[in-house]
Design a protein around this motif. Structure first.
Motif, mmCIF file in Angstrom:
data_model
loop_
_atom_site.group_PDB
_atom_site.id
_atom_site.type_symbol
_atom_site.label_atom_id
_atom_site.label_comp_id
_atom_site.label_asym_id
_atom_site.label_seq_id
_atom_site.Cartn_x
_atom_site.Cartn_y
_atom_site.Cartn_z
ATOM 1 N N ILE A 194 9.088 4.230 6.110
ATOM 2 C CA ILE A 194 9.807 5.377 5.544
ATOM 3 C C ILE A 194 11.174 4.989 4.991
ATOM 4 O O ILE A 194 11.697 5.677 4.123
ATOM 5 N N THR A 195 11.745 3.893 5.485
ATOM 6 C CA THR A 195 13.064 3.466 5.002
ATOM 7 C C THR A 195 12.968 2.344 3.975
ATOM 8 O O THR A 195 13.993 1.923 3.440
ATOM 9 N N ARG A 196 11.744 1.874 3.723
ATOM 10 C CA ARG A 196 11.528 0.735 2.824
ATOM 11 C C ARG A 196 12.359 -0.473 3.246
ATOM 12 O O ARG A 196 12.925 -1.186 2.432
ATOM 13 N N CYS B 84 -0.631 3.580 6.044
ATOM 14 C CA CYS B 84 0.517 3.383 5.150
ATOM 15 C C CYS B 84 0.505 4.385 3.997
ATOM 16 O O CYS B 84 1.533 5.001 3.686
ATOM 17 N N GLN B 85 -0.626 4.546 3.372
ATOM 18 C CA GLN B 85 -0.719 5.463 2.228
ATOM 19 C C GLN B 85 -0.387 6.886 2.648
ATOM 20 O O GLN B 85 0.375 7.582 1.976
ATOM 21 N N LYS B 86 -0.938 7.302 3.764
ATOM 22 C CA LYS B 86 -0.718 8.660 4.263
ATOM 23 C C LYS B 86 0.750 8.895 4.622
ATOM 24 O O LYS B 86 1.304 9.954 4.334
ATOM 25 N N ASN B 87 1.393 7.912 5.237
ATOM 26 C CA ASN B 87 2.754 8.100 5.738
ATOM 27 C C ASN B 87 3.860 7.699 4.767
ATOM 28 O O ASN B 87 4.954 8.275 4.811
ATOM 29 N N PHE B 88 3.595 6.707 3.916
ATOM 30 C CA PHE B 88 4.655 6.188 3.048
ATOM 31 C C PHE B 88 4.346 6.296 1.560
ATOM 32 O O PHE B 88 5.243 6.194 0.738
ATOM 33 N N GLY B 89 3.060 6.394 1.227
ATOM 34 C CA GLY B 89 2.665 6.419 -0.177
ATOM 35 C C GLY B 89 2.530 5.038 -0.791
ATOM 36 O O GLY B 89 2.350 4.907 -1.994
ATOM 37 N N TYR B 90 2.602 4.017 0.022
ATOM 38 C CA TYR B 90 2.433 2.636 -0.446
ATOM 39 C C TYR B 90 2.022 1.759 0.736
ATOM 40 O O TYR B 90 2.148 2.171 1.897
ATOM 41 N N LEU B 91 1.517 0.579 0.439
ATOM 42 C CA LEU B 91 1.124 -0.367 1.477
ATOM 43 C C LEU B 91 2.334 -1.195 1.882
ATOM 44 O O LEU B 91 2.924 -1.905 1.061
ATOM 45 N N LEU B 92 2.727 -1.077 3.129
ATOM 46 C CA LEU B 92 3.824 -1.878 3.675
ATOM 47 C C LEU B 92 3.263 -3.257 3.987
ATOM 48 O O LEU B 92 2.437 -3.411 4.880
ATOM 49 N N HIS B 93 3.687 -4.241 3.234
ATOM 50 C CA HIS B 93 3.171 -5.597 3.413
ATOM 51 C C HIS B 93 3.875 -6.314 4.552
ATOM 52 O O HIS B 93 5.041 -6.063 4.845
#
Length: 148
Positions: free
Chosen positions: A58-60, A89-98
């Motif tokens: 959420i904080t990137r 990740c998609q559900k919570n952040f909208g992107y894949l956290l690598h």
């Protein structure tokens, strides 16, 4: 008679609350088995890993946060469940956290910063799991420190 003012106690969130009971069971059981942990300990590790992953997402801040050596197996457990992890990740952040291993050491300062961020997001921090140690915890060490 003096009456003390009533204090409001705000319950902190738990990392395990971010997923369903079945999902937590799947992850914690795998973590316990794969990393030869007592199940109760694996539950604590997964709880902290999920909170950390959520805050990173959420904080990137994936490039400035790292798990402790004890929490690292929980992080690896999550990413090894690739389909589940991508959906989370998609559900919570909208992107894949690598997963971005780096060469920074897990210092007390870094762990203090990570735990401060987790607490600031409202999560309970299990401080015993965030200490640092000079040696790696094989087999979880994956090249993200000078000991690997």
């Amino acid at each position: 008679m003096t009456v003390a003012p009533e204090q409001t106690v705000i319950a902190q969130r738990q990392g395990r609350d971010l997923v369903s009971t079945d999902e937590f069971e799947m992850l914690a059981a795998f973590c316990a088995d794969e990393y030869k942990m007592d199940r109760a300990f694996a539950d604590r590790v997964m709880d902290q890993a999920l909170a950390m992953i959520f805050v990173m997402g959420i904080t990137r801040a994936g490039d400035t946060m790292a798990p402790s050596q004890v929490v690292d197996p929980g992080w690896h457990t999550a990413i090894l469940h690739t389909e589940w992890y991508a959906d989370f990740c998609q559900k919570n952040f909208g992107y894949l956290l690598h997963h971005q291993p780096n060469s920074k050491m897990r210092t007390k300062g870094l762990m203090a910063d990570v735990t401060t961020r987790i607490e600031a997001a409202g999560f309970h921090v299990d401080r015993i799991l965030w200490g640092t140690a000079a040696e790696c915890n094989a087999p979880a060490c994956c090249g993200d420190g000078p000991c690997c």
